[in-house]
Design a protein around this motif. Structure first.
Motif, PDB file in Angstrom:
ATOM      1  N   MET A 563      -0.266  -2.599   4.595  1.00  0.00           N
ATOM      2  CA  MET A 563      -1.303  -1.978   3.901  1.00  0.00           C
ATOM      3  C   MET A 563      -1.558  -3.529   2.733  1.00  0.00           C
ATOM      4  N   GLN A 567      -6.055  -2.346  -0.466  1.00  0.00           N
ATOM      5  CA  GLN A 567      -5.711  -0.828   0.082  1.00  0.00           C
ATOM      6  C   GLN A 567      -5.031  -0.222  -0.948  1.00  0.00           C
ATOM      7  N   ARG A 568      -3.879  -0.882  -1.240  1.00  0.00           N
ATOM      8  CA  ARG A 568      -3.030  -0.075  -2.194  1.00  0.00           C
ATOM      9  C   ARG A 568      -3.602   0.396  -3.526  1.00  0.00           C
ATOM     10  N   ASN A 571      -6.204   3.002  -2.706  1.00  0.00           N
ATOM     11  CA  ASN A 571      -5.449   4.340  -2.386  1.00  0.00           C
ATOM     12  C   ASN A 571      -4.611   4.948  -3.624  1.00  0.00           C
ATOM     13  N   SER A 641      -8.399  -5.626  11.180  1.00  0.00           N
ATOM     14  CA  SER A 641      -9.212  -4.490  10.434  1.00  0.00           C
ATOM     15  C   SER A 641     -10.568  -4.821  10.370  1.00  0.00           C
ATOM     16  N   SER A 644      -9.862  -3.671   6.026  1.00  0.00           N
ATOM     17  CA  SER A 644      -9.165  -4.535   5.224  1.00  0.00           C
ATOM     18  C   SER A 644      -9.048  -5.995   5.581  1.00  0.00           C
ATOM     19  N   VAL A 650     -13.408  -5.000   2.576  1.00  0.00           N
ATOM     20  CA  VAL A 650     -12.990  -4.337   1.289  1.00  0.00           C
ATOM     21  C   VAL A 650     -13.875  -3.928   0.193  1.00  0.00           C
TER      22      VAL A 650
END
Length: 707
Positions: A563, A567-568, A571, A641, A644, A650
């Protein structure tokens, strides 16, 4: 005028008759005391606050059979106020002056009344009015809608305030009639017969009731007549800009409502702005910066941080809470406008009793004591150094004892409402969903150019679920490689969905789900999910312990590099927003998830791309589904991806996720409405409700794909 379907109660109590008699007597007494040769502020305020308290006490949860009695009582009370205006009331002199200036020059803005003291062009009958205008060193602050009202009443009545009295009383009676269309007569009487409402409209001549009437009419019209509702909301903001706090409500109806509101408000200001003398914003700026009277929460901020930081902090706090209250609402009718305006008053640097006219109509029928208790508390703010002629107090400093009583009344009412909410707000547990004796699981795997990974994913899902796997559907989302062939070779059913988007692929996959399917599992096709955890994810659904299970990567094990930092962050942020708005705790937006078929039908899923997963979680929270999270592993994916792996991906994904949260919080701009439910609670709880769950999933999915 009776509420549809209402059973009229038989009145055996005389409390409501006593309440009306007390209100009429109090209004008459206020007129007499206010016009006496020597004004006794203590007596006036004792009558004002005491009568309001008595009316609330007598009318609280008191049934009244006939709505005409409520309207007639309010009309009679307003009629009593037409006898005279208390001598200490001076706001209306500005209204009359503004009306004359508007008729004479086309605009009242840009020139302070003080500049006209020696102007011989001022008519003789306006000289006395000019001498009584309050704060004459400031140009007018009142909005464009009010200026039209002032001009019209001046044209008909000149300096006689009777025109304003009749107008304000008439608008309030219209509002009472509208309230009676929506609420029971007994609850409306709390507003209609309240001495503060009567006094601060047609006795003290404050125009704030026009704001509330326009907003309430706009709420009633929002569903069927969105353009008209927008015009009414703009009218309210043209009275006072504080009405803008209600505008997020318009996001819950068609876009035409918000567009009409913006266009109407801009046009109303342009009429005056084009004349080159401004629209009163310079005085508004001075009011915001320097006015300080009877504050509540703002006083605490002022004591701790000084006025500059306090005003900025109070504006920020009020704004965030207002948005939060809008976001938590389920429908137009559910938006708590009384609480929204109450929050604004809590943080306002200046609080006057007539500001309660903004919120009181929206408190009717909500079984909350604090707005009506405030009608007995805020009149005490009239006890200042000016009215008491007390040299120990500054002119507009409220007497300390009055402040103490005011805060005590409000605090006690808020505490009582909190206690009542605790007693009545507890969720009633319902039996968990029936366990599934022989679960039939359909796995849906969206895929776009995943030739290298999709075959292994299909094989791993089949191995993990074994006999419970009834269907395995791979949706080819416009691949340009051999994804479809690899999926078929591994034993999957493949359906093509050329419209790109994760949500589009999921919706297309749902069209193939058989009617007898119990559980639907969503899996990524890139090999990143730890598919041996599939049984653990569907197990709570089979056992009847949950309706939706999220495979949480955060609670499990994330392989280094699997990740990215964006993304983190996303999230973390998105679940935080969901928790703040809807009170449901998530740790992850992971795509590896399973949901019971009947639960998915309730969510009416519609997102076509990056917002699919967050839409499902938000709607599950709003619908009060039983939600569980199961720790799962997360590996580096095979290939690059689409999200990402690129900066564009993103940004688009992050923007769409925030958009979906905002759309679900403030309204979906006319998209298909969700079934109304009162059961959205914390994980593991729900409220009792009756909802059908027919086999409509394929139909809904096909419709969403074709829309």
């Amino acid at each position: 005028m009776a509420v549809a379907g209402e059973v009229r109660p038989k009145n055996k109590s005389v409390r409501y008759r006593v309440a009306l008699a007390c209100t009429l007597a109090a209004v008459a007494a206020l007129t007499q005391v206010g016009t006496a040769d020597v004004f006794d502020a203590r007596l006036y305020l004792a009558i004002f606050a005491g009568a309001s308290a008595l009316a609330v006490a007598l009318l609280w949860k008191q049934p009244i059979a006939n709505p005409r009695v409520v309207l007639a009582g309010a009309a009679l009370a307003h009629a009593v106020t037409l006898v005279a205006i208390p001598d200490f009331i001076d706001d209306y002199f500005r209204f009359i002056w503004d009306g004359w200036r508007t008729l004479q020059t086309g605009t009242p803005y840009g020139a302070a009344p003080k500049a006209f003291v020696v102007d011989e062009a001022v008519p003789l009958d306006l000289r006395a009015t000019l001498d009584r205008v309050n704060n004459p060193e400031y140009p007018t602050i009142y909005g464009p809608v009010l200026q039209v009202v002032f001009a019209a009443t001046f044209a008909a009545f000149r300096t006689n305030p009777l025109g304003l009295q009749l107008l304000f009383a008439g608008v309030n009676l219209l509002l009472v009639a509208l309230l009676l269309r929506r609420h029971s007569p007994g609850s409306v009487a709390l507003y209609a017969w309240n001495p503060l409402v009567i006094a601060d409209t047609s006795l003290h001549l404050h125009p704030d009731g026009l704001l509330a009437a326009a907003l309430f009419a706009g709420v009633l019209a929002a569903r069927r007549h969105p353009v008209f509702a927008g015009i009414l909301f703009a009218t309210a903001a043209g009275v006072k800009l504080v009405a803008l706090a209600a505008w997020p409500l318009l996001l819950r109806v068609r876009p035409a409502a918000l567009l009409a509101a913006a266009a109407t408000l801009i046009a109303s200001y342009l009429i005056f702005l084009l004349q080159g003398r401004g629209v009163g914003f310079e005085t508004t700026r001075a009011f915001v910066q320097f006015w300080h009277f009877n504050p509540l929460g703002y006083e605490v901020l002022l004591f701790g941080f000084g006025w500059r930081v306090a005003r900025l902090a109070s504006f920020g706090c009020a704004g965030l809470i207002v948005l939060w209250l809008h976001a938590r609402s389920r429908s137009v009718e559910d938006v708590p406008l009384a609480a929204i305006f109450g929050v604004i008053l809590l943080f306002a640097p200046a609080i006057n009793s007539w500001y309660l006219l903004w919120l009181l109509p929206f408190a009717v029928g909500r079984d909350q004591l604090w707005p009506f208790a405030a009608t007995a508390a805020l009149p005490l703010s009239y006890l200042t150094g000016l009215t008491l002629d007390d040299p120990a107090l500054e002119l507009f400093e409220v007497h300390p004892l009055a402040r103490l009583i005011e805060v005590a009344i409000l605090g006690a009412a808020v505490f009582a409402d909190w206690q009542n909410h605790r007693r009545s707000g507890a969720l009633v547990p319902i039996p968990p969903p029936t366990p599934i004796s022989r679960a039939r699981v359909a796995a849906i795997i969206p895929a776009l150019n995943e030739e290298a990974a999709v075959g292994g994913v299909v094989s791993d899902v089949k191995a993990a679920l074994g006999q419970s796997l009834d269907q395995l559907i791979v949706v080819d989302n416009g691949s340009t490689d051999g994804t479809a062939g690899a999926a078929r070779a591994a034993g999957a059913t493949v359906v093509a969905e050329p419209e790109r988007g994760y949500g589009s692929a999921c919706l297309a996959g749902l069209t193939l789900v058989r009617p007898e399917t119990d559980i639907i599992l969503f899996v990524d096709s890139d090999g990143s999910d730890k598919l041996e955890d599939a049984n653990a994810i569907v197990a709570p659904l089979i056992a009847g312990q949950a309706d939706l299970v999220i495979g949480s990567r955060v609670a499990g094990n994330i392989e280094p590099g699997a990740m990215t930092v964006p993304q983190r962050f996303g999230n973390w942020l998105a679940p935080l927003l969901v928790r703040l708005i809807w009170g449901v705790r998530y740790s992850d937006l992971g795509p590896f998830r399973a949901i019971r078929r009947d639960a998915l039908e309730k969510l009416a899923m519609q997102d076509r791309d990056f917002g699919w997963t967050i839409e499902m979680q938000v709607r599950a929270a709003k619908q009060g589904l039983r939600i569980a999270e199961v720790p799962t592993g997360y590996r580096r994916r095979l290939g690059v991806s689409k999200i990402s792996g690129t900066v564009r991906g993103v940004i688009l994904a992050g923007t769409k996720i925030l958009y979906v949260i905002g759309r679900e919080a403030f309204g979906d701009f006319g998209a298909r409405r969700l079934p109304h439910s009162h059961g959205a609670g914390r994980i593991g709880h729900a409220a009792i409700r009756k909802e059908g769950a027919g086999n409509v999933l394929p139909t809904l999915a096909k419709r969403a794909v074709n829309d």
